[in-house]
Design a protein around this motif. Structure first.
Motif, PDB file in Angstrom:
ATOM      1  N   ASP A  88       3.670  21.559 -25.874  1.00  0.00           N
ATOM      2  CA  ASP A  88       2.990  20.442 -26.523  1.00  0.00           C
ATOM      3  C   ASP A  88       2.436  19.403 -25.562  1.00  0.00           C
ATOM      4  O   ASP A  88       1.782  18.457 -25.993  1.00  0.00           O
ATOM      5  CB  ASP A  88       3.949  19.751 -27.498  1.00  0.00           C
ATOM      6  N   ILE A  89       2.715  19.514 -24.268  1.00  0.00           N
ATOM      7  CA  ILE A  89       2.254  18.473 -23.353  1.00  0.00           C
ATOM      8  C   ILE A  89       0.900  18.835 -22.749  1.00  0.00           C
ATOM      9  O   ILE A  89       0.608  20.002 -22.498  1.00  0.00           O
ATOM     10  CB  ILE A  89       3.285  18.152 -22.254  1.00  0.00           C
ATOM     11  N   VAL A  90       0.086  17.809 -22.563  1.00  0.00           N
ATOM     12  CA  VAL A  90      -1.221  17.978 -21.931  1.00  0.00           C
ATOM     13  C   VAL A  90      -1.448  16.831 -20.951  1.00  0.00           C
ATOM     14  O   VAL A  90      -0.914  15.735 -21.130  1.00  0.00           O
ATOM     15  CB  VAL A  90      -2.378  18.007 -22.965  1.00  0.00           C
ATOM     16  N   VAL A  91      -2.237  17.115 -19.946  1.00  0.00           N
ATOM     17  CA  VAL A  91      -2.623  16.069 -19.004  1.00  0.00           C
ATOM     18  C   VAL A  91      -3.686  15.216 -19.674  1.00  0.00           C
ATOM     19  O   VAL A  91      -4.731  15.723 -20.078  1.00  0.00           O
ATOM     20  CB  VAL A  91      -3.169  16.665 -17.688  1.00  0.00           C
ATOM     21  N   GLN A  92      -3.398  13.945 -19.815  1.00  0.00           N
ATOM     22  CA  GLN A  92      -4.377  13.027 -20.388  1.00  0.00           C
ATOM     23  C   GLN A  92      -5.242  12.429 -19.286  1.00  0.00           C
ATOM     24  O   GLN A  92      -6.446  12.283 -19.458  1.00  0.00           O
ATOM     25  CB  GLN A  92      -3.680  11.915 -21.171  1.00  0.00           C
ATOM     26  N   GLU A  93      -4.610  12.078 -18.162  1.00  0.00           N
ATOM     27  CA  GLU A  93      -5.348  11.499 -17.039  1.00  0.00           C
ATOM     28  C   GLU A  93      -4.656  11.862 -15.739  1.00  0.00           C
ATOM     29  O   GLU A  93      -3.441  12.067 -15.712  1.00  0.00           O
ATOM     30  CB  GLU A  93      -5.389   9.966 -17.131  1.00  0.00           C
ATOM     31  N   PHE A  94      -5.449  11.906 -14.680  1.00  0.00           N
ATOM     32  CA  PHE A  94      -4.911  12.056 -13.330  1.00  0.00           C
ATOM     33  C   PHE A  94      -5.686  11.120 -12.431  1.00  0.00           C
ATOM     34  O   PHE A  94      -6.919  11.126 -12.435  1.00  0.00           O
ATOM     35  CB  PHE A  94      -5.036  13.504 -12.827  1.00  0.00           C
ATOM     36  N   HIS A  95      -4.962  10.296 -11.688  1.00  0.00           N
ATOM     37  CA  HIS A  95      -5.595   9.341 -10.776  1.00  0.00           C
ATOM     38  C   HIS A  95      -5.012   9.510  -9.384  1.00  0.00           C
ATOM     39  O   HIS A  95      -3.826   9.806  -9.228  1.00  0.00           O
ATOM     40  CB  HIS A  95      -5.332   7.896 -11.219  1.00  0.00           C
ATOM     41  N   ILE A  96      -5.865   9.289  -8.410  1.00  0.00           N
ATOM     42  CA  ILE A  96      -5.403   9.272  -7.026  1.00  0.00           C
ATOM     43  C   ILE A  96      -6.042   8.055  -6.352  1.00  0.00           C
ATOM     44  O   ILE A  96      -7.235   7.812  -6.498  1.00  0.00           O
ATOM     45  CB  ILE A  96      -5.726  10.596  -6.305  1.00  0.00           C
ATOM     46  N   PHE A  97      -5.202   7.274  -5.671  1.00  0.00           N
ATOM     47  CA  PHE A  97      -5.650   6.040  -5.040  1.00  0.00           C
ATOM     48  C   PHE A  97      -5.198   6.018  -3.592  1.00  0.00           C
ATOM     49  O   PHE A  97      -4.092   6.450  -3.278  1.00  0.00           O
ATOM     50  CB  PHE A  97      -5.015   4.806  -5.708  1.00  0.00           C
ATOM     51  N   VAL A  98      -6.037   5.477  -2.741  1.00  0.00           N
ATOM     52  CA  VAL A  98      -5.635   5.217  -1.362  1.00  0.00           C
ATOM     53  C   VAL A  98      -5.097   3.798  -1.325  1.00  0.00           C
ATOM     54  O   VAL A  98      -5.695   2.876  -1.886  1.00  0.00           O
ATOM     55  CB  VAL A  98      -6.834   5.361  -0.395  1.00  0.00           C
ATOM     56  N   ASP A  99      -3.967   3.612  -0.691  1.00  0.00           N
ATOM     57  CA  ASP A  99      -3.390   2.279  -0.534  1.00  0.00           C
ATOM     58  C   ASP A  99      -4.214   1.549   0.526  1.00  0.00           C
ATOM     59  O   ASP A  99      -4.017   1.732   1.726  1.00  0.00           O
ATOM     60  CB  ASP A  99      -1.919   2.391  -0.121  1.00  0.00           C
ATOM     61  N   ARG A 100      -5.155   0.750   0.066  1.00  0.00           N
ATOM     62  CA  ARG A 100      -6.102   0.093   0.980  1.00  0.00           C
ATOM     63  C   ARG A 100      -5.412  -0.870   1.934  1.00  0.00           C
ATOM     64  O   ARG A 100      -5.823  -0.993   3.088  1.00  0.00           O
ATOM     65  CB  ARG A 100      -7.182  -0.619   0.178  1.00  0.00           C
ATOM     66  N   ALA A 101      -4.389  -1.544   1.482  1.00  0.00           N
ATOM     67  CA  ALA A 101      -3.662  -2.462   2.363  1.00  0.00           C
ATOM     68  C   ALA A 101      -3.013  -1.686   3.507  1.00  0.00           C
ATOM     69  O   ALA A 101      -3.057  -2.112   4.662  1.00  0.00           O
ATOM     70  CB  ALA A 101      -2.614  -3.238   1.575  1.00  0.00           C
ATOM     71  N   ASP A 102      -2.432  -0.538   3.188  1.00  0.00           N
ATOM     72  CA  ASP A 102      -1.817   0.296   4.214  1.00  0.00           C
ATOM     73  C   ASP A 102      -2.887   0.811   5.186  1.00  0.00           C
ATOM     74  O   ASP A 102      -2.676   0.823   6.399  1.00  0.00           O
ATOM     75  CB  ASP A 102      -1.069   1.468   3.568  1.00  0.00           C
ATOM     76  N   LEU A 103      -4.040   1.215   4.657  1.00  0.00           N
ATOM     77  CA  LEU A 103      -5.121   1.703   5.509  1.00  0.00           C
ATOM     78  C   LEU A 103      -5.597   0.605   6.461  1.00  0.00           C
ATOM     79  O   LEU A 103      -5.756   0.842   7.664  1.00  0.00           O
ATOM     80  CB  LEU A 103      -6.286   2.209   4.649  1.00  0.00           C
ATOM     81  N   ARG A 104      -5.808  -0.608   5.937  1.00  0.00           N
ATOM     82  CA  ARG A 104      -6.231  -1.735   6.792  1.00  0.00           C
ATOM     83  C   ARG A 104      -5.177  -2.029   7.848  1.00  0.00           C
ATOM     84  O   ARG A 104      -5.496  -2.248   9.026  1.00  0.00           O
ATOM     85  CB  ARG A 104      -6.479  -2.981   5.938  1.00  0.00           C
ATOM     86  N   ASP A 105      -3.901  -2.023   7.455  1.00  0.00           N
ATOM     87  CA  ASP A 105      -2.816  -2.308   8.386  1.00  0.00           C
ATOM     88  C   ASP A 105      -2.770  -1.266   9.497  1.00  0.00           C
ATOM     89  O   ASP A 105      -2.602  -1.600  10.666  1.00  0.00           O
ATOM     90  CB  ASP A 105      -1.486  -2.343   7.623  1.00  0.00           C
ATOM     91  N   ARG A 106      -2.957  -0.010   9.136  1.00  0.00           N
ATOM     92  CA  ARG A 106      -2.931   1.059  10.143  1.00  0.00           C
ATOM     93  C   ARG A 106      -4.115   0.929  11.097  1.00  0.00           C
ATOM     94  O   ARG A 106      -3.970   1.160  12.289  1.00  0.00           O
ATOM     95  CB  ARG A 106      -2.898   2.426   9.458  1.00  0.00           C
ATOM     96  N   HIS A 107      -5.274   0.540  10.588  1.00  0.00           N
ATOM     97  CA  HIS A 107      -6.443   0.347  11.452  1.00  0.00           C
ATOM     98  C   HIS A 107      -6.215  -0.818  12.408  1.00  0.00           C
ATOM     99  O   HIS A 107      -6.607  -0.749  13.576  1.00  0.00           O
ATOM    100  CB  HIS A 107      -7.700   0.139  10.615  1.00  0.00           C
TER     101      HIS A 107
END
Length: 177
Positions: A88-107
């Motif tokens: 009975d289960i279905v995927v309603q949504e899938f999201h993927i996000f880059v943690d921009r704060a982490d990316l800026r900090d690493r740069h």
């Protein structure tokens, strides 16, 4: 990581109850190896070697429109014969996000590349109640996707087993009066 929703907190509460009921019988999945094959025809094939907490290893294969769809569908096909709630289960949504704060900090620290934290959110609709979000984070987009899909399937398998156990505990208590 994205802000947690009331549904996230509800699932965490439910998970604590499920773990308490199942104890050592709680089933957990860990992907040991994952292969993705993108086909020119527009579909994706996956193969996932899963280590289960029981010590069993299972290889799951399937196809779909992308890695999430292929993995989710193959897990449903593999585990639904013994876990009817998965039907009975279905995927309603899938999201993927880059943690921009982490990316800026690493740069700022001189790191190059795109190895920032990635957050995934898989929202499941079980057809009878509120949507259920699952989240994962990793420096690997593939690992975050794997973990979030596996945790969703793991949750529903354990939920069904916990309900069955509770019903048996109630029957046993009634027999003993």
């Amino acid at each position: 990581m994205q802000s947690k929703t009331p549904e996230d907190f509800q699932r965490q509460e439910n998970l604590a109850i499920i773990r308490e009921i199942l104890k050592a019988g709680y089933v957990s999945f860990h992907c040991e190896e994952f292969t993705i094959t993108e086909k020119e025809e527009g579909y994706t094939q996956v193969e996932c070697v899963i280590n289960m907490s029981s010590g069993e290893t299972k290889t799951v294969t399937g196809s779909g429109k992308g890695a999430v769809d292929a993995l989710f569908n193959s897990l449903i096909e593999t585990y639904s014969p013994s876990n009817k709630s998965l039907e009975d289960i279905v995927v309603q949504e899938f999201h993927i996000f880059v943690d921009r704060a982490d990316l800026r900090d690493r740069h700022r620290k001189g790191c190059i590349g795109a190895d920032a934290m990635v957050n995934t959110c898989l929202i499941i609709n079980n057809g009878i109640g509120p949507i259920v979000p699952f989240r994962s984070e990793s420096r690997s987009a593939i690992r975050a996707m794997l973990d979030v899909v596996l945790s969703a399937i793991e949750f529903y398998i354990n939920s069904e087993t916990a309900v069955q156990n509770l019903k048996e505990y109630i029957r046993d208590a009634n027999r003993r009066n």
